[in-house]
Design an enzyme around this catalytic site. Structure first.
Site, mmCIF file in Angstrom:
data_model
loop_
_atom_site.group_PDB
_atom_site.id
_atom_site.type_symbol
_atom_site.label_atom_id
_atom_site.label_comp_id
_atom_site.label_asym_id
_atom_site.label_seq_id
_atom_site.Cartn_x
_atom_site.Cartn_y
_atom_site.Cartn_z
ATOM 1 N N ARG A 140 -41.311 79.374 49.342
ATOM 2 C CA ARG A 140 -40.835 78.755 48.348
ATOM 3 C C ARG A 140 -39.972 77.364 48.580
ATOM 4 O O ARG A 140 -39.456 77.373 49.715
ATOM 5 C CB ARG A 140 -39.623 79.752 47.726
ATOM 6 C CG ARG A 140 -40.302 80.994 46.730
ATOM 7 C CD ARG A 140 -39.353 81.811 45.992
ATOM 8 N NE ARG A 140 -38.548 82.472 47.204
ATOM 9 C CZ ARG A 140 -37.508 82.218 47.676
ATOM 10 N NH1 ARG A 140 -36.804 81.395 47.086
ATOM 11 N NH2 ARG A 140 -36.893 82.951 48.530
ATOM 12 N N TYR A 145 -48.436 77.917 46.599
ATOM 13 C CA TYR A 145 -48.008 79.008 47.558
ATOM 14 C C TYR A 145 -47.251 80.059 46.634
ATOM 15 O O TYR A 145 -46.170 79.628 46.127
ATOM 16 C CB TYR A 145 -47.049 78.505 48.659
ATOM 17 C CG TYR A 145 -46.568 79.586 49.682
ATOM 18 C CD1 TYR A 145 -47.463 80.267 50.542
ATOM 19 C CD2 TYR A 145 -45.620 80.443 49.462
ATOM 20 C CE1 TYR A 145 -47.274 81.466 51.365
ATOM 21 C CE2 TYR A 145 -45.336 81.387 50.134
ATOM 22 C CZ TYR A 145 -46.350 81.946 51.037
ATOM 23 O OH TYR A 145 -45.952 83.329 51.813
ATOM 24 N N LYS A 160 -41.154 85.311 40.507
ATOM 25 C CA LYS A 160 -39.654 84.659 40.808
ATOM 26 C C LYS A 160 -39.373 84.139 39.487
ATOM 27 O O LYS A 160 -38.399 84.023 38.861
ATOM 28 C CB LYS A 160 -39.546 83.945 41.817
ATOM 29 C CG LYS A 160 -39.757 84.721 43.369
ATOM 30 C CD LYS A 160 -38.978 85.783 43.268
ATOM 31 C CE LYS A 160 -39.035 87.195 44.065
ATOM 32 N NZ LYS A 160 -39.150 86.960 45.659
ATOM 33 N N HIS A 191 -33.245 91.219 41.822
ATOM 34 C CA HIS A 191 -34.241 91.004 43.128
ATOM 35 C C HIS A 191 -33.948 92.468 43.869
ATOM 36 O O HIS A 191 -33.211 92.242 44.799
ATOM 37 C CB HIS A 191 -33.834 89.707 43.914
ATOM 38 C CG HIS A 191 -34.619 89.339 45.107
ATOM 39 N ND1 HIS A 191 -34.539 88.478 45.949
ATOM 40 C CD2 HIS A 191 -35.950 89.710 45.018
ATOM 41 C CE1 HIS A 191 -35.449 88.252 46.780
ATOM 42 N NE2 HIS A 191 -36.387 89.037 46.268
ATOM 43 N N SER A 211 -34.518 87.341 50.434
ATOM 44 C CA SER A 211 -36.387 87.417 50.869
ATOM 45 C C SER A 211 -36.227 87.695 52.416
ATOM 46 O O SER A 211 -35.283 87.307 53.060
ATOM 47 C CB SER A 211 -36.586 86.024 50.615
ATOM 48 O OG SER A 211 -36.493 85.838 49.083
ATOM 49 N N CYS A 267 -35.599 90.506 54.015
ATOM 50 C CA CYS A 267 -34.365 91.179 54.535
ATOM 51 C C CYS A 267 -34.803 92.651 54.467
ATOM 52 O O CYS A 267 -33.673 93.559 54.505
ATOM 53 C CB CYS A 267 -33.130 90.611 53.962
ATOM 54 S SG CYS A 267 -32.731 89.128 54.531
ATOM 55 N N ASP A 273 -39.783 94.633 44.926
ATOM 56 C CA ASP A 273 -39.103 93.114 44.908
ATOM 57 C C ASP A 273 -38.392 92.837 43.738
ATOM 58 O O ASP A 273 -37.363 92.162 43.639
ATOM 59 C CB ASP A 273 -40.097 91.982 44.945
ATOM 60 C CG ASP A 273 -39.952 90.855 45.353
ATOM 61 O OD1 ASP A 273 -39.135 90.762 46.245
ATOM 62 O OD2 ASP A 273 -39.977 89.519 44.752
ATOM 63 N N ARG A 282 -48.211 86.551 54.248
ATOM 64 C CA ARG A 282 -48.101 87.496 53.141
ATOM 65 C C ARG A 282 -49.429 88.173 53.158
ATOM 66 O O ARG A 282 -50.559 87.590 53.386
ATOM 67 C CB ARG A 282 -47.728 86.862 51.947
ATOM 68 C CG ARG A 282 -46.243 86.362 52.158
ATOM 69 C CD ARG A 282 -45.046 86.944 51.392
ATOM 70 N NE ARG A 282 -43.702 86.325 51.795
ATOM 71 C CZ ARG A 282 -42.820 86.902 51.312
ATOM 72 N NH1 ARG A 282 -42.724 88.179 50.643
ATOM 73 N NH2 ARG A 282 -41.608 86.454 51.867
#
Ligand code: GTP
Ligand code: SPV
Ligand code: MN
Length: 593
Positions: free
Chosen positions: A70, A198, A207, A227, A249, A251, A278, A377
């Site tokens: 991002r 991406y 998001k 989130h 993100s 974590c 998420d 990912r």
């Protein structure tokens, strides 16, 4: 396909006039169409078909090397008044932004196909679902959206002739970094994304919609978009309690959401179920509790570090129907690999950049020698997850007992603490901080304030967002208790002290015991911390009661240092910081002495 929704039809026509695709293809959600698109993507090299015996239905994709995460610096909230976007977001005037981006979109799909993706966030046809249409010239985006959301004809049917869908326009253009924009127009239900291919920049349901636009709608309509992962802990008697947790993100949300209980709990019959990894949409139920539902239909998870020990459920989820992005391609087996998968890096391999990769040159400290990008990912179907909750398809979601905030902090934040009440808990969320990760472009490992793990995702002013938290608390008669965790405290050599992963269940069990009033705690300046003996360490090798004492200790000096940084951040958020938050900040300062 006959398109009954006149608003959808005219908007698609308008966008096609702007972008000038050679053809327009409506995505119907069928397997036949998806298979046709995979074939086309294989023919152009956009996707590589992997070993179908070992990884059935799996593909590999590599993004451009300048397009791997991002881009927060190029993400904008475009509201008429700058103040409504707030000081934390980048802002552009909507007219200026439409004008500027229109020039970039103009003719950008010439020689390409525009795909029209009707998708739903949430169960199609349910009260809490919200619909969107994404226009894109990327097959990779289509195939990812087919996994991450509910897509197709049934969505168009559920939309009827409603104009309230979220209009997302994505064009790859030239993947030009200098002209990359991820822009949100919350007042118009619109998202414009250009020059990226991406993840969070282009899978517009995630998001952009389910957090930025949805948080804006949630404030207006009296609910919350967060989130957060959602997980259920099933007790041996069959009862299940649900927890939502917001970590920034990369974590640990996916890992926690799919955790495997350690033997001490598994043997007694405890189980953990994943509802989401998420994003959570939260509403007050008729029963006065807070209810959480996961609007997504798949996982876009971090590959590096995922292995048979750390997260076997995630690994199994990726064994079929998965798209891997920016991982290592093992040429001998036609499979994939990433750092932290196992100790057998492939000898004959291609790295995430598409170059021959020599694993013997890999140096842990030098990220440029990695085979897989640190933010590589997997996109995998929720339905393929072995620990998927039976409530996953429940449109109402699940009742939440506890909300957990957490960050990646080498020092300061203890393993776990509980807030005094909802208002204080909201304050704890507002002062969250975490070391930055590879999930966003920019420096990695720098501590920054990331309130509620939403700093990059709130679609309006941060102060107003905090006020919404305070206000929501007053509307939930039986509100969840709010906690904060930190799995990432390190010793003087920089090693993690807490084992983490499945063993995080030991902390969750304390949290749930607190929710049920079954265990005492120690009151400190920052909140309630556990008595060391109340964290179950049975079966842990290197952890003693002293380790726990150390992990839950409060270093007043470093908290006082943090206070200065919190005040700076509050000043940056600006005029709209709620009085309640200022009150809590003053109270914390007083308690710290
Ligand atoms: P996003 O998808 O970016 O929102 O990330 P996420 O919050 O879902 O993070 P994820 O679970 O994918 O974990 C990110 C990284 O943190 C991985 O490399 C994990 O191996 C690592 N990690 C997750 N949980 C733990 C933990 O309990 N302890 C330690 N030390 N590392 C962890
Ligand atoms: C995150 O960065 O929090 C993610 C990955 O979940 S992305 O979809 O790229 O935002
Ligand atoms: Mn995320």
């Amino acid at each position: 396909m006959e398109i009954k929704n006149t608003y959808v039809r005219s908007w698609v026509e308008e966008m096609a006039l702007l972008t000038r695709p050679d053809q327009i293809v409506w995505i119907d959600g069928s397997e036949a169409q998806a298979e046709e698109l995979r074939k086309q993507a294989m023919a152009t090299g956009e996707m590589i078909k992997l070993n179908q015996e070992k990884l059935p239905g799996c593909y590999l994709h590599r993004t451009a090397v300048n397009d791997v995460a991002r881009v927060e610096g190029r993400t904008f909230i475009c509201t008429t008044n700058k103040e409504d976007a707030g000081n934390i977001n980048n802002w552009m005037d909507p007219y200026e932004c439409y004008y500027k981006l229109s020039k970039l979109y103009r003719g950008s799909m010439k020689g390409r196909t525009m795909y029209v993706i009707p998708y739903s966030m949430g169960i199609v046809g349910s009260d809490f679902a919200k619909y969107g249409i994404e226009l894109t010239d990327s097959i990779y985006v289509v195939l990812n959206m087919l996994i991450m959301t509910r897509v197709g004809t049934e969505v168009l049917e559920a939309m009827g002739n409603d104009a309230g869908f979220i209009k997302g326009l994505h064009a790859k253009a030239d993947i030009d970094e200098e002209n990359r924009y991820i822009c949100h127009f919350p007042q118009d239900n619109t998202i414009w994304s250009i020059n990226s291919g991406y993840g969070g920049n282009v899978l517009l349901g995630k998001k952009c919609f389910a957090l930025r636009i949805a948080s804006y709608l949630g404030r207006k309509e009296g609910w919350m978009a967060e989130h957060m992962l959602i997980l259920g802990v099933e007790y041996p008697n069959g009862e299940t309690k649900y927890i939502c947790a917001a970590f920034p993100s990369a974590c640990g949300k996916t890992n926690l959401a799919m955790l495997i209980p350690p033997a001490v709990y598994a043997q007694k019959g405890y189980k953990v179920w994943c509802v989401g990894d998420d994003i959570a949409w939260l509403r007050v139920g008729e029963d006065g509790r807070l209810w959480a539902m996961n609007p997504e239909n798949g996982f876009f998870g971090v590959a590096p570090g995922t292995n048979e020990k750390s997260n076997p459920n995630a690994l199994h989820t990726t064994m079929k129907d998965t798209i891997f992005t920016n991982v290592v391609h093992d040429l001998d087996n036609n499979t994939v690999w990433w750092e932290g998968l196992d100790n057998n890096p492939p000898a004959n391999a291609i790295d995430w950049k598409g170059n021959k990769w020599d694993y013997t040159k890999y140096d842990k400290k030098d990220k440029s020698t990695c085979g897989a990008h640190p933010n590589s990912r997997f996109t995998a179907k929720a339905a393929n997850c072995p620990c998927l909750s039976a409530e996953f398809e429940n449109a109402h979601g699940v009742p939440v007992s506890a909300i957990v905030f957490g960050g990646r902090r080498a020092k300061t934040a203890p393993l776990v603490y509980q807030s005094f009440n909802w208002q204080h808990g909201s304050f704890v969320g507002s002062i969250m901080a975490s070391e930055t990760t590879a999930a966003a472009a920019g420096a990695v490992g720098v501590v920054r304030r990331d309130p509620m793990a939403m700093r990059p995702f709130v679609g309006y002013d941060m102060g107003d967002y905090w006020q919404h938290w305070i206000d929501m608390g007053k509307k939930i008669p039986n509100a969840p208790k709010i906690f904060h965790v930190n799995w990432f405290r390190t010793d003087d050599e920089g090693h993690f002290i807490w084992p983490g992963f499945g063993d995080n269940m030991r902390v969750l069990m304390w949290i749930l015991a607190r929710c049920e009033g079954k265990v005492d705690a120690v009151e400190t300046a920052i909140g309630y911390v556990p008595k060391a003996e109340d964290i179950n360490i049975e079966g842990l090798e290197d952890v003693t009661l002293d380790t726990i004492r150390e992990l839950v200790s409060i270093d007043t000096a470093s908290w006082k240092e943090d206070l200065a940084n919190i005040k700076e951040f509050y000043a940056l958020v600006g005029d709209r910081v709620p009085a309640e938050m200022k009150e809590e900040l003053a109270a914390l300062e007083k308690r710290l002495g």
